[in-house]
Write a protein that holds these residues in place. Structure first.
Motif, mmCIF file in Angstrom:
data_model
loop_
_atom_site.group_PDB
_atom_site.id
_atom_site.type_symbol
_atom_site.label_atom_id
_atom_site.label_comp_id
_atom_site.label_asym_id
_atom_site.label_seq_id
_atom_site.Cartn_x
_atom_site.Cartn_y
_atom_site.Cartn_z
ATOM 1 N N THR A 157 0.839 -1.206 0.000
ATOM 2 C CA THR A 157 0.000 0.000 0.000
ATOM 3 C C THR A 157 0.869 1.249 0.000
ATOM 4 O O THR A 157 0.674 2.167 -0.802
ATOM 5 C CB THR A 157 -0.927 0.010 1.223
ATOM 6 N N TYR A 158 1.836 1.274 0.913
ATOM 7 C CA TYR A 158 2.729 2.438 0.979
ATOM 8 C C TYR A 158 3.580 2.566 -0.282
ATOM 9 O O TYR A 158 3.842 3.678 -0.747
ATOM 10 C CB TYR A 158 3.620 2.375 2.207
ATOM 11 N N ALA A 159 4.003 1.445 -0.837
ATOM 12 C CA ALA A 159 4.791 1.493 -2.068
ATOM 13 C C ALA A 159 3.960 2.076 -3.210
ATOM 14 O O ALA A 159 4.446 2.908 -3.987
ATOM 15 C CB ALA A 159 5.289 0.100 -2.427
ATOM 16 N N ALA A 160 2.693 1.653 -3.310
ATOM 17 C CA ALA A 160 1.820 2.168 -4.365
ATOM 18 C C ALA A 160 1.563 3.662 -4.171
ATOM 19 O O ALA A 160 1.562 4.430 -5.138
ATOM 20 C CB ALA A 160 0.510 1.395 -4.387
ATOM 21 N N LEU A 161 1.362 4.080 -2.919
ATOM 22 C CA LEU A 161 1.156 5.504 -2.649
ATOM 23 C C LEU A 161 2.397 6.315 -2.994
ATOM 24 O O LEU A 161 2.304 7.425 -3.536
ATOM 25 C CB LEU A 161 0.772 5.714 -1.184
ATOM 26 N N LEU A 162 3.554 5.782 -2.692
ATOM 27 C CA LEU A 162 4.811 6.453 -3.011
ATOM 28 C C LEU A 162 4.973 6.610 -4.520
ATOM 29 O O LEU A 162 5.319 7.691 -5.019
ATOM 30 C CB LEU A 162 5.983 5.661 -2.431
ATOM 31 N N GLU A 166 6.416 -4.909 -10.692
ATOM 32 C CA GLU A 166 7.869 -4.852 -10.555
ATOM 33 C C GLU A 166 8.305 -3.650 -9.718
ATOM 34 O O GLU A 166 9.193 -3.757 -8.870
ATOM 35 C CB GLU A 166 8.546 -4.801 -11.932
ATOM 36 N N LYS A 167 7.660 -2.509 -9.951
ATOM 37 C CA LYS A 167 8.038 -1.305 -9.219
ATOM 38 C C LYS A 167 7.622 -1.388 -7.754
ATOM 39 O O LYS A 167 8.353 -0.943 -6.874
ATOM 40 C CB LYS A 167 7.456 -0.079 -9.902
ATOM 41 N N ILE A 168 6.464 -1.975 -7.499
ATOM 42 C CA ILE A 168 6.040 -2.172 -6.109
ATOM 43 C C ILE A 168 7.016 -3.101 -5.405
ATOM 44 O O ILE A 168 7.453 -2.834 -4.284
ATOM 45 C CB ILE A 168 4.595 -2.716 -6.036
ATOM 46 N N ALA A 169 7.373 -4.199 -6.078
ATOM 47 C CA ALA A 169 8.317 -5.158 -5.487
ATOM 48 C C ALA A 169 9.675 -4.498 -5.234
ATOM 49 O O ALA A 169 10.313 -4.765 -4.207
ATOM 50 C CB ALA A 169 8.466 -6.371 -6.406
ATOM 51 N N THR A 170 10.116 -3.638 -6.132
ATOM 52 C CA THR A 170 11.394 -2.960 -5.959
ATOM 53 C C THR A 170 11.367 -2.023 -4.754
ATOM 54 O O THR A 170 12.299 -2.019 -3.948
ATOM 55 C CB THR A 170 11.752 -2.157 -7.226
ATOM 56 N N VAL A 171 10.298 -1.238 -4.627
ATOM 57 C CA VAL A 171 10.187 -0.308 -3.501
ATOM 58 C C VAL A 171 10.146 -1.075 -2.184
ATOM 59 O O VAL A 171 10.812 -0.710 -1.215
ATOM 60 C CB VAL A 171 8.937 0.595 -3.650
ATOM 61 N N VAL A 172 9.406 -2.166 -2.152
ATOM 62 C CA VAL A 172 9.284 -2.967 -0.937
ATOM 63 C C VAL A 172 10.628 -3.599 -0.578
ATOM 64 O O VAL A 172 11.022 -3.641 0.589
ATOM 65 C CB VAL A 172 8.178 -4.031 -1.106
ATOM 66 N N LYS A 173 11.355 -4.048 -1.596
ATOM 67 C CA LYS A 173 12.662 -4.666 -1.364
ATOM 68 C C LYS A 173 13.662 -3.639 -0.838
ATOM 69 O O LYS A 173 14.429 -3.917 0.094
ATOM 70 C CB LYS A 173 13.169 -5.298 -2.655
#
Length: 111
Positions: free
Chosen positions: A9-14, A25-32
């Motif tokens: 959720t926070y990654a998507a908001l960011l 892929e971008k959500i996974a990258t931010v979370v990682k």
């Protein structure tokens, strides 16, 4: 809400805030990069959600139940000649409501 959901959720908001397209892929990258471990299916679920729904609409409609309220009117039962019977029924209902008011019970706050 699990840590994986919250992280995605926070990654998507960011990503939304920076104007970057929201993909799995971008959500996974931010979370990682944030050092949050999530199950592998969360980023793709969030990406699919944001393909179908605009994140700004989701933010603005928090707590509204997910959709617009729809008013449903009851259709009159019977043929074309029975239109006059509905008005007296509504009038009787108003009279009943007047009888049930708190004024008759002496429960006024300022008595």
């Amino acid at each position: 809400m699990s840590v994986g959901e919250l992280g995605c959720t926070y990654a998507a908001l960011l990503l939304f805030d920076d104007g970057i397209p929201i993909t799995a892929e971008k959500i996974a990258t931010v979370v990682k990069v944030a050092n949050i471990s999530v199950e592998s299916y969360w980023p793709s679920l969030f990406a699919k959600l944001f393909e179908k729904r605009d994140i700004e609409d989701l933010i603005l409609t928090v707590g509204t139940g997910g959709g617009p309220a729809v008013a449903v009117a009851a259709a009159p039962v019977g043929g074309g000649g029975g239109g006059g019977a509905a008005a007296p029924a509504a009038e009787e209902k108003k009279e009943e409501m007047k009888e049930d008011s708190d004024e008759d019970l002496g429960l006024s706050l300022f008595d």
